[in-house]
Motif scaffolding. Structure first.
Motif, PDB file in Angstrom:
ATOM      1  N   PHE A  84       0.968  -1.208  -0.007  1.00 19.01           N
ATOM      2  CA  PHE A  84       0.091   0.068  -0.051  1.00 19.01           C
ATOM      3  C   PHE A  84       0.799   1.222   0.159  1.00 19.01           C
ATOM      4  O   PHE A  84       1.518   1.462   1.244  1.00 19.01           O
ATOM      5  N   ALA A 109       2.641  -4.765   3.035  1.00 20.25           N
ATOM      6  CA  ALA A 109       1.817  -5.387   4.075  1.00 20.25           C
ATOM      7  C   ALA A 109       2.028  -6.648   4.072  1.00 20.25           C
ATOM      8  O   ALA A 109       2.095  -7.225   5.097  1.00 20.25           O
ATOM      9  N   GLN A 140       1.714  -9.506  15.474  1.00 20.95           N
ATOM     10  CA  GLN A 140       1.013  -8.176  16.326  1.00 20.95           C
ATOM     11  C   GLN A 140       0.470  -7.432  15.381  1.00 20.95           C
ATOM     12  O   GLN A 140       0.293  -7.815  14.175  1.00 20.95           O
ATOM     13  N   ASN A 141      -0.116  -6.407  15.954  1.00 14.89           N
ATOM     14  CA  ASN A 141      -0.854  -5.512  15.045  1.00 14.89           C
ATOM     15  C   ASN A 141       0.015  -5.231  13.734  1.00 14.89           C
ATOM     16  O   ASN A 141       1.003  -4.961  14.017  1.00 14.89           O
ATOM     17  N   GLY A 142      -0.664  -5.172  12.743  1.00 14.69           N
ATOM     18  CA  GLY A 142       0.000  -4.398  11.480  1.00 14.69           C
ATOM     19  C   GLY A 142       0.925  -5.548  10.854  1.00 14.69           C
ATOM     20  O   GLY A 142       1.718  -5.173   9.907  1.00 14.69           O
ATOM     21  N   ALA A 143       0.944  -6.820  11.204  1.00 10.48           N
ATOM     22  CA  ALA A 143       1.702  -7.922  10.934  1.00 10.48           C
ATOM     23  C   ALA A 143       1.430  -8.127   9.140  1.00 10.48           C
ATOM     24  O   ALA A 143       2.397  -8.719   8.723  1.00 10.48           O
ATOM     25  N   GLY A 144       0.102  -8.047   9.045  1.00 13.43           N
ATOM     26  CA  GLY A 144      -0.105  -8.454   7.742  1.00 13.43           C
ATOM     27  C   GLY A 144      -1.244  -9.593   7.583  1.00 13.43           C
ATOM     28  O   GLY A 144      -1.407 -10.181   6.471  1.00 13.43           O
ATOM     29  N   LYS A 145      -1.806  -9.972   8.791  1.00  9.97           N
ATOM     30  CA  LYS A 145      -2.594 -11.251   8.712  1.00  9.97           C
ATOM     31  C   LYS A 145      -3.660 -10.864   8.088  1.00  9.97           C
ATOM     32  O   LYS A 145      -4.368 -11.603   7.162  1.00  9.97           O
ATOM     33  N   THR A 146      -4.492  -9.763   8.321  1.00 11.01           N
ATOM     34  CA  THR A 146      -5.764  -9.394   7.763  1.00 11.01           C
ATOM     35  C   THR A 146      -5.566  -9.194   5.971  1.00 11.01           C
ATOM     36  O   THR A 146      -6.570  -9.714   5.344  1.00 11.01           O
ATOM     37  N   THR A 147      -4.370  -8.516   5.696  1.00 10.25           N
ATOM     38  CA  THR A 147      -4.359  -8.333   4.369  1.00 10.25           C
ATOM     39  C   THR A 147      -4.206  -9.669   3.606  1.00 10.25           C
ATOM     40  O   THR A 147      -4.587  -9.970   2.472  1.00 10.25           O
ATOM     41  N   GLU A 180     -12.685  -9.845  10.929  1.00  8.85           N
ATOM     42  CA  GLU A 180     -12.410  -9.157  12.280  1.00  8.85           C
ATOM     43  C   GLU A 180     -13.339  -8.223  12.722  1.00  8.85           C
ATOM     44  O   GLU A 180     -13.895  -8.341  14.032  1.00  8.85           O
ATOM     45  N   HIS A 233      -3.006 -13.472  18.003  1.00 10.09           N
ATOM     46  CA  HIS A 233      -1.972 -12.781  18.708  1.00 10.09           C
ATOM     47  C   HIS A 233      -1.450 -13.806  19.787  1.00 10.09           C
ATOM     48  O   HIS A 233      -0.448 -13.629  20.125  1.00 10.09           O
TER      49      HIS A 233
HETATM   50  P1  ATP Z   1      -4.227  -6.351  13.218  1.00 11.78           P
HETATM   51  O1  ATP Z   1      -3.945  -7.439  14.027  1.00 11.78           O
HETATM   52  O2  ATP Z   1      -3.935  -5.082  13.948  1.00 11.78           O
HETATM   53  O3  ATP Z   1      -5.507  -6.618  12.379  1.00 11.78           O
HETATM   54  P2  ATP Z   1      -2.776  -7.363  10.928  1.00 11.78           P
HETATM   55  O4  ATP Z   1      -1.884  -8.384  11.081  1.00 11.78           O
HETATM   56  O5  ATP Z   1      -4.034  -7.654  10.464  1.00 11.78           O
HETATM   57  O6  ATP Z   1      -3.035  -6.473  12.061  1.00 11.78           O
HETATM   58  P3  ATP Z   1      -2.904  -5.726   8.441  1.00 11.78           P
HETATM   59  O7  ATP Z   1      -4.135  -5.117   8.784  1.00 11.78           O
HETATM   60  O8  ATP Z   1      -2.762  -6.855   7.392  1.00 11.78           O
HETATM   61  O9  ATP Z   1      -2.310  -6.300   9.800  1.00 11.78           O
HETATM   62  O10 ATP Z   1      -1.968  -4.512   8.201  1.00 11.78           O
HETATM   63  C1  ATP Z   1      -0.720  -4.762   7.707  1.00 11.78           C
HETATM   64  C2  ATP Z   1      -0.021  -3.502   7.110  1.00 11.78           C
HETATM   65  O11 ATP Z   1      -0.634  -2.829   5.983  1.00 11.78           O
HETATM   66  C3  ATP Z   1      -0.401  -2.365   8.346  1.00 11.78           C
HETATM   67  O12 ATP Z   1       0.958  -1.286   8.116  1.00 11.78           O
HETATM   68  C4  ATP Z   1      -1.587  -1.547   7.921  1.00 11.78           C
HETATM   69  O13 ATP Z   1      -1.526  -0.168   8.208  1.00 11.78           O
HETATM   70  C5  ATP Z   1      -1.407  -1.640   6.163  1.00 11.78           C
HETATM   71  N1  ATP Z   1      -2.595  -1.586   5.428  1.00 11.78           N
HETATM   72  C6  ATP Z   1      -3.599  -2.424   5.464  1.00 11.78           C
HETATM   73  N2  ATP Z   1      -4.574  -2.175   4.855  1.00 11.78           N
HETATM   74  C7  ATP Z   1      -4.231  -1.029   4.418  1.00 11.78           C
HETATM   75  C8  ATP Z   1      -5.031  -0.200   3.249  1.00 11.78           C
HETATM   76  N3  ATP Z   1      -6.303  -0.365   2.975  1.00 11.78           N
HETATM   77  N4  ATP Z   1      -4.348   0.953   2.837  1.00 11.78           N
HETATM   78  C9  ATP Z   1      -3.236   1.290   3.475  1.00 11.78           C
HETATM   79  N5  ATP Z   1      -2.415   0.609   4.320  1.00 11.78           N
HETATM   80  C10 ATP Z   1      -3.177  -0.522   4.749  1.00 11.78           C
END
Ligand code: ATP
Length: 230
Positions: free
Chosen positions: A11, A16, A35-42, A78, A187
């Motif tokens: 992004f 991500a 952790q938060n922001g690791a890339g799981k949801t992506t 989530e 987590h």
């Molecule tokens: P969490 O546990 O907080 O849900 P996560 O492991 O699921 O975290 P992601 O949501 O996949 O993490 O985010 C991974 C990285 O990509 C983060 O830095 C987030 O800010 C960024 N990111 C995710 N979606 C977008 C988007 N639509 N636009 C810009 N950046 C994004």
């Protein structure tokens, strides 16, 4: 079988998910930890085709995954999306009909999963009458009523007390027994260690640990795995 092959998603300046590769067979469970922001949801959104990868491919049984595969997937997002004023039953029927299921086939499955997950409430109760943990279980049931072959659960254990987390673990093991391929994010390493065949640990989009849980435990020991996730 599900396969990610060298998948990268950026992004802008943020990577991500970087060069993510893994395979999971049907009847296996994989934990995606970080952790938060690791890339799981992506990772999940790429799999669901809500996002397009910059590089790499995702295959289901050898074919690149497409929107046509949507009905074989059960996804627990989530951010939960339930209707508090609808009854448990109406709510679950609504979701299953969206996936093309017939009402007469849905009812027995509702009963089965409500018992399996020990939902404290009557099918006729409005959802808002239930505790948060029970609402979460109902949302999970909504994910499962169309018998998905690939089950994706984003933080299914979050907010659950240890007793309910144990009930959920048993439910996930039941899906495995039924031959589904399950991926869940967490987590918490405990849930991953207890029920997963494979794990991937992500940190800022990078894969920092990957493999069979049994082998990782043998090589590193539990404490080391736990520390890696911190
Ligand atoms: P969490 O546990 O907080 O849900 P996560 O492991 O699921 O975290 P992601 O949501 O996949 O993490 O985010 C991974 C990285 O990509 C983060 O830095 C987030 O800010 C960024 N990111 C995710 N979606 C977008 C988007 N639509 N636009 C810009 N950046 C994004």
């Amino acid at each position: 079988m599900l396969e990610f092959k060298n998948v990268t998603k950026t992004f802008g300046d943020v990577t991500a998910v970087q060069d993510l590769s893994f395979k999971i067979e049907e009847g296996q469970i994989m934990g995606l930890i970080g952790q938060n922001g690791a890339g799981k949801t992506t990772t999940f959104r790429l799999l669901l085709k809500f996002l397009r990868a910059n590089e790499g491919q995702i295959f289901w049984n050898g074919q690149e995954i497409s929107a046509d595969d949507y009905n074989i997937i059960g996804y627990l997002p989530e951010e939960r999306g339930l209707y508090p004023k609808l009854s448990i039953r109406d709510q679950l029927i609504f979701f299953a009909e969206l996936k093309g299921k017939k009402r007469k086939d849905i009812e027995p499955k509702i009963d089965y999963w409500m018992e399996k997950f020990q939902v404290k409430g009557n099918k006729k109760d409005k959802l808002k009458k239930l505790s948060k943990g029970n609402q979460q279980k109902v949302q999970l049931i909504a994910t499962l009523l169309h018998d998905p072959k690939l089950v994706i659960l984003d933080e299914p254990f979050s907010g659950l007390d240890p007793v309910n987390a144990g009930i959920l673990q048993d439910g996930i093991l039941e899906l495995k027994k039924q031959g589904a391929c399950v991926i869940f994010s967490s987590h918490n390493m405990n849930n991953v260690e207890q029920i997963c065949d494979h794990l991937i640990m992500l940190k800022s989009g990078q894969t920092v640990l990957k493999g069979k849980v049994s082998e990782i435990r043998r090589s590193f020991g539990r404490t080391r795995i736990f520390l890696e996730s911190d």
